[in-house]
Design a protein around this motif. Structure first.
Motif, PDB file in Angstrom:
ATOM      1  N   THR A 270      -3.360   6.774   1.879  1.00  0.00           N
ATOM      2  CA  THR A 270      -3.252   6.724   0.800  1.00  0.00           C
ATOM      3  C   THR A 270      -3.488   5.134   0.191  1.00  0.00           C
ATOM      4  OG1 THR A 270      -1.656   6.712  -1.293  1.00  0.00           O
ATOM      5  CG2 THR A 270      -0.592   5.963   0.636  1.00  0.00           C
ATOM      6  N   PRO A 271      -4.813   5.460  -0.832  1.00  0.00           N
ATOM      7  CA  PRO A 271      -5.228   4.097  -0.972  1.00  0.00           C
ATOM      8  C   PRO A 271      -4.562   3.143  -1.936  1.00  0.00           C
ATOM      9  CG  PRO A 271      -6.887   5.796  -1.669  1.00  0.00           C
ATOM     10  CD  PRO A 271      -5.537   6.402  -1.129  1.00  0.00           C
ATOM     11  N   GLU A 272      -3.503   3.727  -2.625  1.00  0.00           N
ATOM     12  CA  GLU A 272      -2.651   2.975  -3.385  1.00  0.00           C
ATOM     13  C   GLU A 272      -1.460   2.818  -2.836  1.00  0.00           C
ATOM     14  OE1 GLU A 272      -1.473   0.784  -6.449  1.00  0.00           O
ATOM     15  OE2 GLU A 272      -3.289   2.048  -6.581  1.00  0.00           O
ATOM     16  N   VAL A 273      -1.193   1.841  -2.299  1.00  0.00           N
ATOM     17  CA  VAL A 273       0.115   1.605  -1.378  1.00  0.00           C
ATOM     18  C   VAL A 273       1.363   1.837  -2.027  1.00  0.00           C
ATOM     19  CG1 VAL A 273       1.254  -0.219   0.216  1.00  0.00           C
ATOM     20  CG2 VAL A 273      -1.163  -0.279  -0.105  1.00  0.00           C
ATOM     21  N   PRO A 274       2.288   2.628  -1.405  1.00  0.00           N
ATOM     22  CA  PRO A 274       3.600   3.173  -2.108  1.00  0.00           C
ATOM     23  C   PRO A 274       4.320   1.755  -2.057  1.00  0.00           C
ATOM     24  CG  PRO A 274       3.044   4.518  -0.293  1.00  0.00           C
ATOM     25  CD  PRO A 274       2.028   3.497  -0.218  1.00  0.00           C
TER      26      PRO A 274
END
Length: 62
Positions: free
Chosen positions: A36-40
């Motif tokens: 996921t490119p957007e880090v949780p």
């Protein structure tokens, strides 16, 4: 926070995956890929550690 892996630089050491398997995985050839490119939320610190500890400097934050 976003992360990317430069496929040309990655050599499959697996450090990123070992440090942050919630964001990184290894493909069938053993090279890193971003799940996921957007880090949780909550995984920014370990993702930054993966960026800093990549032996090939193949991971960038941006």
């Amino acid at each position: 926070m976003k992360v990317t892996v430069d496929e040309d630089r990655c050599r499959g050491h697996g450090v990123c995956w070992a440090l942050c398997p919630e964001v990184f995985d290894l493909n069938d050839d053993g090279y890193s890929e971003v799940l996921t490119p957007e880090v949780p939320a909550g995984f920014e610190e370990t993702a930054r550690a993966a960026v800093a500890q990549c032996p090939e400097r193949a991971i960038s934050e941006g």
